[in-house]
Design a protein around this motif. Structure first.
Motif, mmCIF file in Angstrom:
data_model
loop_
_atom_site.group_PDB
_atom_site.id
_atom_site.type_symbol
_atom_site.label_atom_id
_atom_site.label_comp_id
_atom_site.label_asym_id
_atom_site.label_seq_id
_atom_site.Cartn_x
_atom_site.Cartn_y
_atom_site.Cartn_z
ATOM 1 N N LYS A 2 -18.771 -14.468 33.208
ATOM 2 C CA LYS A 2 -19.001 -14.658 34.103
ATOM 3 C C LYS A 2 -17.252 -14.778 34.782
ATOM 4 O O LYS A 2 -16.748 -15.416 33.614
ATOM 5 N N GLN A 157 -27.967 -14.512 37.215
ATOM 6 C CA GLN A 157 -26.660 -15.279 36.249
ATOM 7 C C GLN A 157 -25.737 -14.824 35.854
ATOM 8 O O GLN A 157 -25.470 -15.523 35.081
ATOM 9 N N ASN A 161 -23.882 -19.983 39.306
ATOM 10 C CA ASN A 161 -24.119 -20.696 41.052
ATOM 11 C C ASN A 161 -23.540 -22.235 41.011
ATOM 12 O O ASN A 161 -24.293 -22.510 40.257
ATOM 13 N N HIS A 189 -31.464 -22.648 37.719
ATOM 14 C CA HIS A 189 -30.642 -21.312 38.081
ATOM 15 C C HIS A 189 -29.149 -21.892 38.660
ATOM 16 O O HIS A 189 -28.049 -20.837 39.420
ATOM 17 N N ASP A 191 -25.186 -23.704 38.130
ATOM 18 C CA ASP A 191 -24.429 -24.229 37.087
ATOM 19 C C ASP A 191 -23.413 -25.899 37.415
ATOM 20 O O ASP A 191 -23.208 -26.653 36.317
#
Length: 280
Positions: A2, A157, A161, A189, A191
């Motif tokens: 990410k 993902q 989020n 869903h 983070d």
């Protein structure tokens, strides 16, 4: 992996309120802008740290009928961020529920307000690259019994989020968005849960999903003791950190004194004794 994202998480600004002090008018005037000054420091921090965006988890204003001064100062500070291409994502809380007909003054385009009838989802880009997603839902009125967090969902993902939620974090409290810590942790869903409503800074969960209350930026009475501020958050798979930054020029503090330390038992001595302790 990410992409990294850096943001400020604040809540409960309560713009339009003042410090509650039983003092003469000359001293009260000295403190009249304390709440506004704390918000300006948050904006200063966003610009100095070159964050990607700012999150406000409810109660931007102290009441539903926003004052002209509070709205003007909020708009001016948002315009400062707009000049730096920094967005503000916010939800309305129980003190300033969502207004269908808009705000008193037209806010700049970088202010993204989450709706009240459904979860709003905003995508955040940096140089045309998606770096994060912000989900949030505002209050309809001064209380809200809906289990909003249940509907904070996304199938993607690949980026962080972040969920904005104004809650008591109590599954049995139907006034302030009932939800439990367990429910937020098990929610797969989100983070980072950017919470608001409780005026104390609290780290509820120190790993994904992070669950954090920044507290109130400027305490206004003896019921809001301690240092106020916001969290500067950096999310990155190998280098996540969050730092508390102080914004309160004035701090309310409870002081305990031991009367057995008095040299003699008299009203005059008590007066001097308490005065000395307060000066310390």
């Amino acid at each position: 992996m990410k992409p990294a994202v850096k943001f400020i998480h604040t809540a409960d600004l309560h713009l339009g309120s003042r410090l509650n002090l039983n003092t003469d008018n000359s001293i009260n005037d000295q403190y009249s802008n304390a709440v506004y000054d704390s918000f300006i420091k948050i904006i200063d921090g966003a610009i100095e740290n070159e964050v990607n965006f700012v999150l406000i988890a409810g109660d931007v204003f102290d009441n539903e009928s926003r004052s002209v001064k509070a709205t003007r100062i909020f708009k001016e500070q948002c315009e400062r961020l707009n000049e730096k291409n920094i967005d503000i994502f916010l939800i309305n809380g129980n003190h300033d529920p969502y207004k269908i007909d808009g705000e008193l003054l037209k806010l700049p385009s970088n202010v993204k307000v989450c709706e009240s009838e459904k979860v709003s989802i905003f995508e955040v880009y940096d140089n045309d690259n998606l770096i994060a997603r912000v989900l949030g839902q505002s209050y309809r009125g001064s209380a809200d019994s809906r289990k909003m967090a249940t509907f904070y969902t996304t199938s993607d993902q690949s980026v962080y989020n972040i969920g904005l939620l104004h809650t008591q974090l109590d599954p049995n409290n139907t006034n302030y968005v009932p939800v439990s810590k367990k429910e937020l942790i098990e929610h797969n869903h989100i983070d980072y849960w950017a919470l608001g409503h409780i005026h104390d800074q609290k780290i509820i969960n120190d790993h994904i999903p992070y669950i954090i209350y920044p507290g109130i930026p400027q305490g206004r009475d003896i019921g809001e003791t301690g240092e106020g501020g916001y969290y500067l958050v950096h999310l990155e798979p190998e280098n996540t950190y969050y730092k508390f930054k102080s914004t309160s020029d004035y701090i309310f503090k409870k002081v305990t004194v031991n009367l057995e330390e008095m040299e003699e038992d008299s009203l005059a001595e008590l007066n001097y004794f308490l005065k000395d302790k307060l000066e310390e």
